[in-house]
Design a protein around this motif. Sequence first.
Motif, mmCIF file in Angstrom:
data_model
loop_
_atom_site.group_PDB
_atom_site.id
_atom_site.type_symbol
_atom_site.label_atom_id
_atom_site.label_comp_id
_atom_site.label_asym_id
_atom_site.label_seq_id
_atom_site.Cartn_x
_atom_site.Cartn_y
_atom_site.Cartn_z
ATOM 1 N N HIS A 197 45.246 54.131 42.063
ATOM 2 C CA HIS A 197 45.283 53.328 43.211
ATOM 3 C C HIS A 197 44.369 52.256 43.319
ATOM 4 O O HIS A 197 44.668 50.867 43.832
ATOM 5 C CB HIS A 197 44.825 54.229 44.316
ATOM 6 C CG HIS A 197 45.885 55.365 44.611
ATOM 7 N ND1 HIS A 197 45.581 56.602 45.272
ATOM 8 C CD2 HIS A 197 47.185 55.221 44.412
ATOM 9 C CE1 HIS A 197 46.690 57.287 45.450
ATOM 10 N NE2 HIS A 197 47.570 56.511 44.662
ATOM 11 N N PHE A 198 43.112 52.248 42.656
ATOM 12 C CA PHE A 198 42.415 51.121 42.338
ATOM 13 C C PHE A 198 43.039 49.699 41.717
ATOM 14 O O PHE A 198 42.943 48.819 42.150
ATOM 15 C CB PHE A 198 41.190 51.571 41.737
ATOM 16 C CG PHE A 198 40.103 50.275 41.430
ATOM 17 C CD1 PHE A 198 39.393 49.642 42.471
ATOM 18 C CD2 PHE A 198 39.960 49.820 40.139
ATOM 19 C CE1 PHE A 198 38.472 48.570 42.039
ATOM 20 C CE2 PHE A 198 39.088 48.613 39.869
ATOM 21 C CZ PHE A 198 38.577 48.166 41.064
ATOM 22 N N GLU A 199 43.648 50.258 40.719
ATOM 23 C CA GLU A 199 44.361 49.094 39.825
ATOM 24 C C GLU A 199 45.415 48.556 40.680
ATOM 25 O O GLU A 199 45.571 47.375 40.424
ATOM 26 C CB GLU A 199 44.986 49.727 38.553
ATOM 27 C CG GLU A 199 43.919 50.178 37.318
ATOM 28 C CD GLU A 199 42.989 49.097 36.933
ATOM 29 O OE1 GLU A 199 43.835 47.740 36.988
ATOM 30 O OE2 GLU A 199 41.844 49.151 36.559
ATOM 31 N N GLU A 200 46.131 49.364 41.382
ATOM 32 C CA GLU A 200 47.211 48.559 42.032
ATOM 33 C C GLU A 200 46.720 47.639 43.310
ATOM 34 O O GLU A 200 47.142 46.705 43.633
ATOM 35 C CB GLU A 200 48.028 49.709 42.913
ATOM 36 C CG GLU A 200 48.998 50.486 41.922
ATOM 37 C CD GLU A 200 49.932 51.613 42.648
ATOM 38 O OE1 GLU A 200 49.832 51.519 43.690
ATOM 39 O OE2 GLU A 200 50.635 52.289 41.925
ATOM 40 N N GLY A 201 45.594 48.342 43.762
ATOM 41 C CA GLY A 201 44.894 47.532 44.950
ATOM 42 C C GLY A 201 44.348 46.171 44.692
ATOM 43 O O GLY A 201 44.512 45.335 45.147
ATOM 44 N N LEU A 202 43.692 46.332 43.430
ATOM 45 C CA LEU A 202 43.105 45.072 42.720
ATOM 46 C C LEU A 202 44.074 44.222 42.418
ATOM 47 O O LEU A 202 43.846 42.890 42.661
ATOM 48 C CB LEU A 202 42.344 45.403 41.543
ATOM 49 C CG LEU A 202 41.512 44.500 40.874
ATOM 50 C CD1 LEU A 202 40.492 43.633 41.739
ATOM 51 C CD2 LEU A 202 40.619 44.993 39.669
ATOM 52 N N ALA A 203 45.125 44.669 41.811
ATOM 53 C CA ALA A 203 46.250 43.642 41.280
ATOM 54 C C ALA A 203 46.857 42.961 42.673
ATOM 55 O O ALA A 203 47.185 41.997 42.578
ATOM 56 C CB ALA A 203 47.583 44.441 40.656
ATOM 57 N N LEU A 204 46.970 43.782 43.815
ATOM 58 C CA LEU A 204 47.518 43.157 45.038
ATOM 59 C C LEU A 204 46.476 41.833 45.410
ATOM 60 O O LEU A 204 46.993 40.773 45.696
ATOM 61 C CB LEU A 204 47.613 44.052 45.930
ATOM 62 C CG LEU A 204 48.865 45.220 45.963
ATOM 63 C CD1 LEU A 204 48.540 46.189 47.027
ATOM 64 C CD2 LEU A 204 50.031 44.342 46.149
ATOM 65 N N VAL A 205 45.271 42.201 45.238
ATOM 66 C CA VAL A 205 44.185 41.331 45.958
ATOM 67 C C VAL A 205 44.256 39.903 45.007
ATOM 68 O O VAL A 205 44.335 38.987 45.405
ATOM 69 C CB VAL A 205 42.961 41.787 45.815
ATOM 70 C CG1 VAL A 205 41.912 40.692 46.100
ATOM 71 C CG2 VAL A 205 42.804 43.001 46.683
ATOM 72 N N VAL A 206 44.351 40.334 43.674
ATOM 73 C CA VAL A 206 44.312 39.171 42.560
ATOM 74 C C VAL A 206 45.813 38.353 42.739
ATOM 75 O O VAL A 206 45.624 37.169 42.686
ATOM 76 C CB VAL A 206 44.084 39.371 41.123
ATOM 77 C CG1 VAL A 206 44.309 38.461 40.220
ATOM 78 C CG2 VAL A 206 42.735 40.237 40.946
ATOM 79 N N ALA A 207 46.907 38.751 42.934
ATOM 80 C CA ALA A 207 48.009 38.253 43.198
ATOM 81 C C ALA A 207 48.059 37.420 44.276
ATOM 82 O O ALA A 207 48.654 36.487 44.445
ATOM 83 C CB ALA A 207 49.363 39.142 43.341
ATOM 84 N N GLY A 208 47.578 38.019 45.424
ATOM 85 C CA GLY A 208 47.514 37.164 46.685
ATOM 86 C C GLY A 208 46.437 36.260 46.667
ATOM 87 O O GLY A 208 46.772 35.080 47.279
ATOM 88 N N ILE A 209 45.319 36.218 45.874
ATOM 89 C CA ILE A 209 44.697 34.873 45.835
ATOM 90 C C ILE A 209 45.399 33.776 44.833
ATOM 91 O O ILE A 209 45.429 32.673 45.349
ATOM 92 C CB ILE A 209 43.273 35.269 44.822
ATOM 93 C CG1 ILE A 209 42.565 36.439 45.660
ATOM 94 C CG2 ILE A 209 42.612 33.960 44.610
ATOM 95 C CD1 ILE A 209 41.431 36.825 44.803
#
Length: 216
Positions: A197-209
């Motif tokens: 879940h951490f990896e998915e969430g971090l990927a979402l944030v980075v993609a959004g940036i």
Amino acid sequence: MSTERRAPLDRRRVADTALKLLNEVGLEGLTLRAIAKELDVKAPALYWHFKDKQALLDEMATEMYRRMVAGTPLGPDDSWRERLLKANRGLRSALLGYRDGAKVFSGSRFTGLEHAEQMEDTLRLFTAAGFTLAQAVRATSTTYLFTLGFVTEEQGVQPLPGERREGYDVEERARLMADFPLSAAAGAEIFDDYDRHFEEGLALVVAGIGMRYGIP
């Protein structure tokens, strides 16, 4: 009479002892009196180095940061995405090494300038990639806050890896919420498999940036 000399009492030794004790008693049980007992000194001796508990927490957070940097190699050729992923994975790993690690780190003020070197390097990397300084600050602080918040919640359920607080049984939760089937089923997505879940969430944030600022 013993002639063995104890290591001199200094800020780093106190912080190191406090971090070790933190894993045993948690943040609520971490008192200056308990730390002094562990060091075999009187509590007033600690006030020569720290005016209050918050000052000690600041030093503990700084020591956690030193250890995190030592264990998180960041390459000069990192892309901005790689830098965010490496830095925040390293931060999570460091915080999970201590009971209530995220709570200690949150809101603390670093006592030195060790963080400035890494910060300068990261901001230089981001601005070279096309971010304005303001955008670089927003990108790095947003991912930092995501990680800090994620680990705070994670440690609320699992204070230390392999340890789980009472009241967070996913199957029992699903039984109690049987009239709310989607919410019941969501329990496994909230309270289990934190690494994924951490990896998915971090990927979402980075993609959004990347999408927000239009930088590949």
